[in-house]
Design an enzyme around this catalytic site. Structure first.
Site, PDB file in Angstrom:
ATOM      1  N   GLU A   8      -4.392   4.835  -5.391  1.00 35.91           N
ATOM      2  CA  GLU A   8      -5.273   4.192  -6.044  1.00 35.91           C
ATOM      3  C   GLU A   8      -5.437   4.417  -7.476  1.00 35.91           C
ATOM      4  O   GLU A   8      -5.712   3.712  -7.689  1.00 35.91           O
ATOM      5  CB  GLU A   8      -7.052   4.675  -5.412  1.00 35.91           C
ATOM      6  CG  GLU A   8      -7.686   5.468  -5.337  1.00 35.91           C
ATOM      7  CD  GLU A   8      -8.730   6.347  -4.575  1.00 35.91           C
ATOM      8  OE1 GLU A   8      -9.297   5.191  -4.276  1.00 35.91           O
ATOM      9  OE2 GLU A   8      -8.778   8.193  -5.117  1.00 35.91           O
ATOM     10  N   GLY A  56     -12.559   7.084  -3.057  1.00 30.03           N
ATOM     11  CA  GLY A  56     -11.555   6.600  -2.132  1.00 30.03           C
ATOM     12  C   GLY A  56     -10.894   8.279  -1.015  1.00 30.03           C
ATOM     13  O   GLY A  56     -10.184   7.527   0.404  1.00 30.03           O
ATOM     14  N   GLY A  80      -4.434  11.962  -4.563  1.00 31.72           N
ATOM     15  CA  GLY A  80      -5.801  12.157  -5.257  1.00 31.72           C
ATOM     16  C   GLY A  80      -4.840  12.488  -6.436  1.00 31.72           C
ATOM     17  O   GLY A  80      -3.984  12.569  -7.263  1.00 31.72           O
ATOM     18  N   VAL A  81      -6.287  12.223  -7.657  1.00 36.80           N
ATOM     19  CA  VAL A  81      -6.015  12.651  -8.908  1.00 36.80           C
ATOM     20  C   VAL A  81      -5.940  14.226  -9.303  1.00 36.80           C
ATOM     21  O   VAL A  81      -6.933  15.397  -8.364  1.00 36.80           O
ATOM     22  CB  VAL A  81      -7.228  11.925 -10.087  1.00 36.80           C
ATOM     23  CG1 VAL A  81      -7.449  12.326 -10.834  1.00 36.80           C
ATOM     24  CG2 VAL A  81      -7.035  10.783  -9.613  1.00 36.80           C
ATOM     25  N   GLY A  82      -4.963  14.834  -9.656  1.00 36.18           N
ATOM     26  CA  GLY A  82      -5.401  15.764 -10.711  1.00 36.18           C
ATOM     27  C   GLY A  82      -4.503  16.541 -10.091  1.00 36.18           C
ATOM     28  O   GLY A  82      -3.220  17.030 -10.748  1.00 36.18           O
TER      29      GLY A  82
END
Lengths: 500, 500
Positions: free
Chosen positions: B291, B385, B265-267
């Site tokens: 993603e 996602g 994931g993002v971050g």
């Protein structure tokens, strides 16, 4: 229909002899998916042995894995011994359910398409013994399963010892109904080559090394016959809403005129939907890609509407089974029995774009669904395949009568007490009162639709009152909730016996 | 890197001219997936027009669809006009978030892999206008997208009118990074032919009929650069637990020595994990099927560990983008940019058996995860996602620091206030305190593990007390809850500002 060959002759034992060979601390991988195709004699003999030896202080513990639920002769008799430690991945037996909800037996409630992975990677206790019901075994170890496929192929592959209940309760033509295919995992994985529900991609048998087969018992014990009630008015109303909606979707161009394959859950509502389709002249050539086929499939056959039924189990009434047996040569092209990893595989479900119809215990105003936990804490049956189908189908429909317990429970609640399918994955909700199409609706619109279309009139005002209060007191107005009272309907029911 | 040709010359307009052509009630389908590859000039000009014409009483309403979140120049400027009616399927802009949580703007929070279906079947308001950022357009209507793919191909296909922001902020070699493939649906659907993250299955461009292109504006406005903080001690501890666990799984034979592809994931936490992998000599040749790719990928490149990164967006810092540009010819074989239906497709995720790593807002003692709703009612960003990856990956890891708001919030709670991923789909939980492997654990075992391994010491006793009470008062002992107090931690926080 007794089959025989040198391997069978050599391995033949009584159920009592086999029961004596089972370890007293054992993990059993059994055939069975619904009360279809599960072993019946060895569990009974094992239970008897346990009861006897417990008296002399011997301890037992059993981990029981099957495909899904099974019949009384497996789940029931073993549950009653009190030594069932762990059960996966689904159940519906009342004795077992009580043990689970008393905290006596552990139960892991799994997406049915995920079970193979957990077995193959050794996440769960290793399978010692596989016990499967079969209709034939060849000298080179080809096992032909009976009325269900479920997890049998994987359990047979992973068990150290294999015992077979060789049943003569089905014609041998049943052999041709199975299509066993186990996908490779990880870097060896390739696309599953099913494009259409009637694609056959594997073998009709499970291959094992004959040495693993430690015993075979002949059986003439039939599957427990399921009993179907005539659908009541609620079921018929739900079915009518569903059929009307499907026709509407065809008109909107979202379902092709030749339909999409149907999945439908177990029980009276699902049966009512198929029965209504059989009667409705707007419905023709039906394909099913589902996990369980029940008697309602005969309505489609009688109406000459069944194109194909792909399933993991055939679960018929006594009369239904008789009809099936009589037509078993003729209906070969109508049925395929697949392992549950394939009947429930996200890849195949999404590719085909199924129309999935499943039952909910309760639904909240934002479209979250509880399929498993009564009042948030007691297991009913399990999530089964509902997660596999709901998430991946083209259209996902949840159905339930709007009331339970003589009106003391509303199936529509402010907040579900357990979430099995959430707002991101659910689409269509149907009760006897109406249908709410929540696709493309933000949360507040969903709440309005569910309350107006699905809730029972006697609970509508109370639901509206909750929602109005939530709109006022909620910090966030995206999904407004009054957290202090979100579960108050359940709390009230537990205290007073009614949500009213 | 200015490109030109007769089509571009003919369609060239200013952003202000294009803004004048947009309907005042409009559904926009925009490029953009994270602050990468989204239009910047037309939204600004449109916002300006709206503000001016609002003065003379003209009304506007905008439905804004993008791939996922976008930058301030799209979400921010349109949100500030106050006429944003609906946004799908994910967002992370503070102005927009406020509008959503004040109940002013509707937001539909969707699995990113499901968006195409909803668009193609006309469930959501029809797209009037597509606005995409591109790096090139050919005279026959081949559009080469910039730093993200997202939903662009589908929006371009379904829009009546297309406007393009032709950016010169990237070298033209970026053209070769895209792989556009849109699966057919229903009866035309076939297996998606991706076996390995670096398989290319489509075209590097989106084809549209040139007549649909109603205007092109030249842009030199770069993507908003993301800023990365150096991972703090919590992030580093989480990363250390994750890496140790992956090595353990390799030892257990559940992950092959060459690994499985990673999604993350993002971050900051996700970045810390990749940075740690880059440093750890136990990790080598890494594949990503994810993603979003962020700066942390450079750590892997520097350590010569990146084999392939398949993504739907490249989201770099200013420095990161500079590096990417300098090496753009060399790194062609390292990156593939895919539409989000493919980057997030259950079929491909499950086939490859990914290792998915995502962030949770809160986790409950039974392993249910809230990824979206702060205190159950306010939208943070969306599910994105995380559902696609969590449900279908081989291994699903949720990560979060155990505390938030200076210790006034425990990320581990008795019951999540909103469920995005439930006990049936989640597996591994990691906080700075430790890792809980819940695979194959029945509910009560899960509760014990989560409290002991993941909860912060200052909340452990309170969690244990809740659980002990639940064991006593719960009607069902399968998933014991004290329903009257299950959400009491959230209620207390809302009243007092602390869960302590």
């Amino acid at each position: 229909m007794t089959v025989t060959n040198p391997l069978i002759e050599k391995k033949l034992k009584t159920a009592e002899e086999i029961a004596q060979l089972l370890p007293n601390h054992v993990t059993l991988g059994c055939s069975g998916f619904t009360p279809a195709g599960y072993p019946k004699l060895i569990p009974a003999a094992f239970a008897k042995r346990i009861e006897e030896e417990k008296k002399s202080g011997k301890t037992f513990s059993i981990n029981l894995y099957a495909g899904a639920s099974t019949g009384e002769e497996l789940d029931g008799v073993l549950a009653k011994t009190g030594v069932l430690k762990l059960r996966i991945p689904y159940q519906s037996n009342s004795h077992l359910r009580n043990l689970i909800n008393q905290g006596e037996t552990d139960f892991i409630d799994m997406h049915l398409s995920h079970v193979v992975k957990y077995i193959e990677h050794g996440i769960l206790p290793k399978i010692d013994v596989a016990i499967v019901e079969a209709i034939d075994v060849t000298t080179d170890g080809k096992i032909y399963l009976s009325t269900s496929s479920g997890m049998s192929a994987t359990y047979l592959k992973n068990a150290e010892s294999v015992y077979i209940e060789l049943t003569d309760t089905h014609p041998l033509e049943l052999k041709t109904y199975h299509d066993i295919y186990l996908p490779d995992h990880h870097s060896k994985s390739v696309p599953i080559p099913i494009i259409h529900p009637n694609d056959r991609i594997g073998h009709p048998y499970v291959q094992v090394t004959p040495e693993k087969i430690k015993g075979i018992v002949r059986s003439n014990k039939p599957d427990a016959a399921t009993v179907f009630k005539t659908p009541d008015a609620d079921c018929q109303n739900i079915a009518a809403h569903v059929l009307e909606f499907i026709q509407h979707e065809i008109k909107m161009g979202r379902i092709p005129k030749e339909y999409l394959p149907f999945q439908n859950g177990v029980g009276n509502i699902a049966n009512a939907v198929l029965a209504s389709m059989a009667k409705d002249p707007n419905f023709h050539a039906i394909q099913m890609y589902t996990e369980v086929v029940q008697d309602s499939v005969f309505d489609l056959i009688d109406a000459e509407k069944l194109e194909i039924a792909s399933t993991s189990a055939l679960t018929f009434s006594e009369l239904g089974l008789k009809r099936f047996h009589e037509n078993i040569s003729k209906w070969k092209s109508k049925f395929i029995i697949r392992p549950q990893e394939i009947s429930n595989h996200p890849e195949v479900i999404r590719r085909m774009g199924l129309i999935a119809m499943n039952t909910a215990i309760e639904i909240d105003i934002y479209g979250n669904v509880n399929s498993t936990h009564v009042m948030g804490t007691s297991m009913m049956n399990g999530i089964g395949g509902s997660g596999d189908f709901t998430r991946n189908s083209h259209l996902s429909i949840f159905m339930t009568p709007s009331l339970a317990k003589e009106g003391n429970i509303s199936a529509i609640v402010p907040m579900v007490s357990h979430t099995d399918h959430n707002e991101h994955s659910t689409m269509i909700f149907v009760t006897e009162n109406g249908l709410a199409d929540l696709r493309g609706c933000p949360p507040k619109k969903r709440a309005e639709l569910i309350i107006e279309k699905c809730a029972h009139p006697i609970y509508k005002d109370k639901l509206r009152a909750y929602y109005e209060t939530a709109l006022k007191v909620s910090k966030g107005k995206h999904t407004p909730h009054d957290l202090e009272n979100a579960l108050s309907w359940h709390v009230q029911f537990l205290k007073t016996g009614s949500m009213k």
